[in-house]
Design an enzyme around this catalytic site. Structure first.
Site, PDB file in Angstrom:
ATOM      1  N   HIS A   1      74.182  72.311  80.333  1.00 42.84           N
ATOM      2  CA  HIS A   1      75.403  71.525  80.494  1.00 42.84           C
ATOM      3  C   HIS A   1      76.564  72.182  79.742  1.00 42.84           C
ATOM      4  CE1 HIS A   1      77.723  67.618  80.563  1.00 42.84           C
ATOM      5  NE2 HIS A   1      78.258  68.189  79.487  1.00 42.84           N
ATOM      6  N   GLU A   2      76.330  72.481  78.468  1.00 40.79           N
ATOM      7  CA  GLU A   2      77.404  73.053  77.649  1.00 40.79           C
ATOM      8  C   GLU A   2      77.773  74.460  78.114  1.00 40.79           C
ATOM      9  OE1 GLU A   2      79.050  71.209  75.771  1.00 40.79           O
ATOM     10  OE2 GLU A   2      77.657  69.518  75.788  1.00 40.79           O
TER      11      GLU A   2
ATOM     12  N   HIS B   1      80.648  74.210  80.515  1.00 44.08           N
ATOM     13  CA  HIS B   1      81.947  74.091  79.837  1.00 44.08           C
ATOM     14  C   HIS B   1      82.374  75.430  79.236  1.00 44.08           C
ATOM     15  CE1 HIS B   1      82.093  69.822  80.366  1.00 44.08           C
ATOM     16  NE2 HIS B   1      81.105  69.549  79.533  1.00 44.08           N
TER      17      HIS B   1
END
Length: 433
Positions: free
Chosen positions: A24-25, A28
């Site tokens: 997920h990170e 980003h």
């Protein structure tokens, strides 16, 4: 051995959880760097740092509590109205805003003026904030399709498991026959366990749903073609109307509800059956719909969750479950009396469901979730677009920092809900059956 397998299942789930967070990170991080935003930190977990290493201008690390993760981007919020970080205020709400703004600039270095998050166009900020949840969605889809189309899932098959001796209602016991109860149509026609139904009235029956649909639509004479000992045999049955189990639009039984439909009188065998691409798409759509419905119904489930946690109430199968509960289920998976390949498949489906939940939850348009930042960027784009159309002065960046008091309230609600789920997961967990 049971304890060892339980611990192994929990460890495997935690590793999968950490990977999901890191994945997920990474969404980003990669898009932020793509658009030239400086990212001082990329962390998996919260709390004390267990390991970290700096590469370029980003510190990469793992923290002690595997309940989330984050990247730190400079300039998440625009400066105050005077172009600087606003002075300290005695108002608690204003203090929250200023604290958030200060944190967004605390690692500012010379030359970073052109690497601030808020200076990027709204569409770029939307991509950066959406990339994290999107990575979870990609992982969920890959796992779901991979498992469904290779390992398969446990489902009813076209093979006969047992034949009902006589006609009884679905709400009545089927292991004994009442006096004067007629033979079931399947029994009278000579249907036997291990028969494989291949056609109904001459029409092929590729799966259980097709058989069930044809039977329920039919009363009166019918020809059932089965494979038995390598030969095809036509059986002739006289279907009747009877009270049978009701199913919802997704094919799930509706507990305690029945309908009147055509009745043959046998139970299908269950087996692990790989799904086609089309079947996998349908199941994935059902999972997404169920996930959205579960998210919308969360507030309504709080009373039952409270009762399960503190009053000894029943913990329902669809009750909200946190990381601790999911880890316990992961431990139970490796104790199921199923082949190891199916244990692995079940664990991967559990992780796929977790990633789908992460995607849906993070897309809520509320700060401090990713969806809240996306909503702020979209609102800024709308304001600037309207100003341009009507030839008004550019209103400038939308100050998301002013919403931080609301974000703290939302975060407080989430924390309270998480603690409630944690207590329920410990004292009255959801268990596999």
């Amino acid at each position: 051995m049971t304890t060892l397998m339980t611990v192994l299942g929990i460890v495997v789930f935690v590793v999968g959880l950490l990977f999901s967070i890191a994945w997920h990170e990474l969404g980003h991080l990669s898009t932020a760097k793509l658009f030239g935003i400086r990212v001082p930190q990329y962390m998996v977990g919260f709390g004390p740092t267990l390991f970290s290493r700096k590469k370029g201008d980003t510190e990469y690390g793992i923290k002690a509590v595997p309940l989330g993760g984050y990247i730190r981007m400079i300039g998440m919020f625009p400066p105050g109205e005077d172009g600087k970080i606003a002075a300290r205020s005695t108002s608690p709400w204003r203090g929250m805003i200023e604290d958030a703004r200060s944190a967004a600039f605390e690692e500012l270095q010379p030359g970073d003026e052109s690497r601030l998050f808020y200076t990027r166009k709204p569409w770029k900020r939307v991509i950066v904030m959406f990339a994290g949840p999107f990575m979870n969605l990609v992982l969920a889809v890959a796992l779901f399709f991979g498992i469904l189309m290779t390992f398969g899932i446990s489902t009813e098959t076209t093979q006969v498991s047992s034949v009902q001796d006589c006609v009884v209602k679905a709400s009545s016991p089927t292991d004994t026959c009442p006096k004067d109860a007629p033979k079931s149509p399947a029994n009278a026609a000579g249907l036997k366990p291990k028969d494989k139904i291949v056609a109904f009235n001459g029409e092929p029956t590729p799966d259980w749903k097709a058989i069930q649909r044809d039977i329920r639509r039919t009363t009166g004479p019918a020809t059932i073609t089965v494979e038995r000992d390598g030969r095809r045999i036509d059986l002739h049955a006289n279907l009747i109307e009877n009270q049978v189990q009701k199913y919802d639009g997704k094919g799930n039984p509706v507990r305690g509800e029945y309908v009147t439909a055509g009745f043959l009188g046998f139970a299908p065998a269950r087996g692990v059956v790989p799904q086609s691409f089309g079947q996998s798409v349908d199941r994935m759509g059902d999972m997404v719909q169920s996930g959205v419905e579960s998210l919308v119904s969360l507030p309504a489930k709080i009373p039952d969750l409270w009762n399960a946690a503190f009053d000894g109430g029943e913990r329902k199968a669809d009750s909200p479950m946190g990381v601790v509960g999911a880890a316990r289920v992961g431990g139970e998976v490796f104790n199921l009396d199923i082949p190891p390949s199916q244990q692995v498949a079940t664990m991967l489906l559990l992780l796929a469901g977790f990633n789908l939940s992460l995607f849906l939850f993070n897309m809520l348009p509320l700060l401090p979730l990713d969806g809240g930042h996306i909503a702020g960027a979209l609102w800024e784009s709308l304001r600037r677009g309207v100003a341009k159309v009507f030839r008004r002065p550019d209103p400038g960046p939308f100050d998301v920092a002013k919403l931080m008091p609301v974000a703290y309230v939302v975060a407080g609600v989430f924390i309270c809900f998480t603690l409630l789920v944690l207590v329920a997961d410990v004292v009255n967990p959801v268990r596999l059956t």
